[in-house]
Design an enzyme around this catalytic site. Structure first.
Site, mmCIF file in Angstrom:
data_model
loop_
_atom_site.group_PDB
_atom_site.id
_atom_site.type_symbol
_atom_site.label_atom_id
_atom_site.label_comp_id
_atom_site.label_asym_id
_atom_site.label_seq_id
_atom_site.Cartn_x
_atom_site.Cartn_y
_atom_site.Cartn_z
ATOM 1 N N THR A 68 36.213 -17.658 56.764
ATOM 2 C CA THR A 68 36.684 -18.787 55.951
ATOM 3 C C THR A 68 37.596 -19.622 55.992
ATOM 4 O OG1 THR A 68 34.398 -18.473 54.144
ATOM 5 C CG2 THR A 68 36.088 -20.080 53.671
ATOM 6 N N LYS B 161 33.968 -19.700 59.681
ATOM 7 C CA LYS B 161 33.325 -20.992 59.136
ATOM 8 C C LYS B 161 34.577 -22.058 58.108
ATOM 9 C CE LYS B 161 30.519 -20.243 54.572
ATOM 10 N NZ LYS B 161 31.164 -21.526 53.966
ATOM 11 N N HIS C 24 32.839 -26.923 52.772
ATOM 12 C CA HIS C 24 32.242 -25.541 51.747
ATOM 13 C C HIS C 24 31.161 -26.190 50.606
ATOM 14 C CE1 HIS C 24 34.752 -21.905 50.579
ATOM 15 N NE2 HIS C 24 34.355 -22.032 49.939
#
Length: 407
Positions: free
Chosen positions: A166, A267, A291
């Site tokens: 992430t 991500k 997010h």
């Protein structure tokens, strides 16, 4: 235990759509936990933008076409799945319900799809990996290279089939609801905070009883081995950035590609340039994500960003999408614009709050039912057939009418 499970399944069966699931969660959860799940950053512009982008896109159905049983199956990074909807990594789910991440993983497995386990899970990554079904592991960098190495090695040993880095959490987005509700970065479970939070907790006796019986889980067990004192971080400490956790950098991604033996997913991608850079760093897939509107407020909606990213890297990497999915029709719109699959976070969290693992199963089944019904109404036989021609071009992100081009 059998009676408890029957009661949960009865509650789950009463859920008809995402609105029911959200309302059921609101009835169960203390305000601070509910708004931790529901809320976005700052003015929540991106949070609203995500959902509005899906609402604004219209279908272009093919009428007078009978579809008996639409095919929802696909493959993501070589893994066959029955439903093109993965359960997204979400921290703090054990606060939502004691089943927590185990319930999310179990619900995903029973739906025939992939669960993405969070670094900020309430159970260890080894415990979650023990749930039967395909799983990926999502990684933050925490405070050091050693921390990252520890988690990557454990995830590899535990059998996760892909690693998800992430990259949109350089620092934590400012989420006013969390501060107003006492869900702050300095929060720990102690007598002082118990008194402060009592007005929120006491009106929710069922949640409070479960929380107490579960041992007041507010810690992140995956961090126990990587802190100086050997004690796990608490959930709110993890989101500080810097001293707590932050995104892997491009240099970190180079290290991950060299040391992770399996598919690598990045991500938090929202621009074509970053998508190309992720692929150059060795990513096998990218997840178009802001997010869930919880980080940079003012980011574009993921559905708006998706076509440009598909154009940029869709030939060399798989493209997935999260943020804003609420209905099965939303999934089909994302797939029509080039996503291989989508991830959902808040939906399974609401189901989890409403009825534990049974609630997670139910919300995924609702998505499946909505997708089947919508595809039959569209005249579409398989998700493999979806492309932009199934959408009204005047409503597709990035479409410009002839009149606008003249101007």
């Amino acid at each position: 235990m059998a009676q408890v499970e029957k009661a949960r399944r009865r509650r789950a069966a009463r859920l008809l759509d995402h609105v029911d699931a959200q309302r059921a969660a609101a009835r169960v959860l203390p305000r601070g936990i509910r708004e931790y799940v529901d809320g976005g950053s700052e003015g929540e512009v991106t949070l609203e933008r995500n959902a509005r982008a899906f609402r604004d896109v219209a279908f272009a159905p093919r009428m007078a076409t009978w579809v008996d049983q639409p095919d929802l199956s696909t493959k993501v990074l070589g893994t066959p799945i029955d439903l093109p909807v993965l359960t997204a990594p979400c921290g703090g789910m054990r606060l939502v319900h004691p089943d927590g991440d185990l319930g999310l993983a179990t619900g995903a497995a029973r739906a025939g799809t992939i669960h993405v386990a969070s670094s900020a899970a309430g159970y260890t990554l080894e415990d979650i990996a023990a749930v039967d079904g395909p799983q990926w592991f999502q990684l933050y960098r925490f405070s050091s290279q050693a921390t990252m190495e520890n988690l990557v090695g454990r995830a590899q040993a535990a059998g996760y089939s892909a690693l998800v880095a992430t990259v949109d959490t350089a620092v934590a987005g400012f989420r006013p609801r969390d501060y107003k509700n006492g869900f702050s970065y300095s929060m720990r479970v102690n007598a002082r905070n118990a008194v402060k939070l009592a007005p929120q907790l006491l009106p929710k006796p069922a949640w409070l009883a479960r929380y107490l019986l579960d041992g007041l889980p507010f810690e992140i067990p995956n961090t126990a081995e990587v802190t100086v004192d050997g004690k796990p971080m608490v959930l709110t400490e993890m989101t500080k950035g810097g001293a707590g956790s932050h995104s892997p950098t491009w240099t970190d991604l180079d290290w991950l590609r060299a040391n992770w033996h399996g598919p690598l997913v990045v991500k938090g991608i929202i621009t074509p340039d970053d998508a190309r850079r992720a692929v150059e760093a060795g990513a096998d897939a990218v997840i178009v994500s802001n997010h869930g509107g919880r980080q940079l407020d003012g980011s574009p909606a993921t559905l708006t960003a998706l076509p440009r990213i598909v154009d940029a890297v869709g030939e060399s990497a798989e493209v997935l999408l999260d943020s804003g999915i609420r209905r099965g029709s939303d999934v089909l719109k994302a797939l029509s614009l080039g996503a291989r699959a989508v991830l959902v976070g808040r939906l399974p969290a609401w189901g989890l709050a409403a009825a534990g693992t049974a609630g997670v199963e139910r919300v995924l089944e609702i998505l499946r039912t909505e997708m089947v019904r919508t595809m039959r109404l569209m005249g579409c036989r398989s998700v493999a057939d979806l492309d932009p021609t199934w959408l009204d071009p005047a409503t597709v992100p990035g479409h410009r009418t002839k009149e606008v081009e003249v101007l």
